[in-house]
Scaffold this motif. Sequence first.
Motif, PDB file in Angstrom:
ATOM      1  N   ARG A   1     -22.675  50.547   5.011  1.00 33.12           N
ATOM      2  CA  ARG A   1     -23.948  50.466   5.734  1.00 33.12           C
ATOM      3  C   ARG A   1     -25.104  51.002   4.892  1.00 33.12           C
ATOM      4  N   ASN A   2     -24.888  52.139   4.252  1.00 28.32           N
ATOM      5  CA  ASN A   2     -25.988  52.816   3.563  1.00 28.32           C
ATOM      6  C   ASN A   2     -25.849  52.825   2.041  1.00 28.32           C
ATOM      7  N   LYS A   3     -24.719  52.434   1.534  1.00 30.23           N
ATOM      8  CA  LYS A   3     -24.478  52.437   0.085  1.00 30.23           C
ATOM      9  C   LYS A   3     -24.081  51.032  -0.360  1.00 30.23           C
ATOM     10  N   LYS A   4     -23.846  50.895  -1.654  1.00 24.61           N
ATOM     11  CA  LYS A   4     -23.445  49.592  -2.176  1.00 24.61           C
ATOM     12  C   LYS A   4     -21.940  49.381  -2.129  1.00 24.61           C
ATOM     13  N   ALA A   5     -21.189  50.472  -1.964  1.00 24.42           N
ATOM     14  CA  ALA A   5     -19.731  50.356  -1.981  1.00 24.42           C
ATOM     15  C   ALA A   5     -19.111  51.419  -1.078  1.00 24.42           C
ATOM     16  N   LEU A   6     -17.850  51.201  -0.738  1.00 25.32           N
ATOM     17  CA  LEU A   6     -17.077  52.156   0.057  1.00 25.32           C
ATOM     18  C   LEU A   6     -16.178  52.959  -0.878  1.00 25.32           C
ATOM     19  N   TYR A   7     -16.018  54.230  -0.565  1.00 20.83           N
ATOM     20  CA  TYR A   7     -15.106  55.073  -1.339  1.00 20.83           C
ATOM     21  C   TYR A   7     -14.590  56.163  -0.422  1.00 20.83           C
ATOM     22  N   TRP A   8     -13.338  56.536  -0.593  1.00 21.57           N
ATOM     23  CA  TRP A   8     -12.724  57.607   0.191  1.00 21.57           C
ATOM     24  C   TRP A   8     -11.755  58.337  -0.733  1.00 21.57           C
ATOM     25  N   PRO A   9     -11.469  59.586  -0.411  1.00 23.27           N
ATOM     26  CA  PRO A   9     -10.521  60.342  -1.242  1.00 23.27           C
ATOM     27  C   PRO A   9      -9.189  59.615  -1.322  1.00 23.27           C
ATOM     28  N   GLY A  10      -8.689  59.428  -2.532  1.00 22.36           N
ATOM     29  CA  GLY A  10      -7.436  58.717  -2.741  1.00 22.36           C
ATOM     30  C   GLY A  10      -7.630  57.274  -3.163  1.00 22.36           C
ATOM     31  N   ALA A  11      -8.849  56.753  -2.990  1.00 16.45           N
ATOM     32  CA  ALA A  11      -9.116  55.372  -3.427  1.00 16.45           C
ATOM     33  C   ALA A  11      -9.166  55.335  -4.946  1.00 16.45           C
ATOM     34  N   ARG A  12      -8.672  54.245  -5.517  1.00 19.07           N
ATOM     35  CA  ARG A  12      -8.667  54.130  -6.989  1.00 19.07           C
ATOM     36  C   ARG A  12     -10.075  53.886  -7.536  1.00 19.07           C
TER      37      ARG A  12
END
Length: 122
Positions: free
Chosen positions: A84-95
């Motif tokens: 929604r607010n950024k260009k990409a999704l990221y979460w702890p553990g994601a490569r």
Amino acid sequence: MAARAVRLDPSARRHVDAAIGRWMELLGSEILNDARQFVPVDTGRLKDSLDAEVHDKVLRVGSRDVNYCLYVEYGTAPHVITPRNKKALYWPGARHPVARVNHPGTRAQPFLRPALFQRRSA
């Protein structure tokens, strides 16, 4: 045989309404207790948000402020998650960051409907 007129005390409606209100409060408490037993618990936030209220002979049992309550009750269909607010999704553990995630959906975990449909005595 002639029909007889029946006269009711003008305060009768108030007494009947009060009795209905008391019965609905009791019924709401029972449904709420069952819903709290049936709700799946991860953090406990949903369980803590459950509440029952009676207003103008209408009983409502559900979550006060947890917006995902219906998603737990009914589940979700597969859907795409995008940022929604950024260009990409990221979460702890994601490569690495990703532009979108294909979510497979979640299974329904009904707790309100089973609580409502419990056999009760009047």
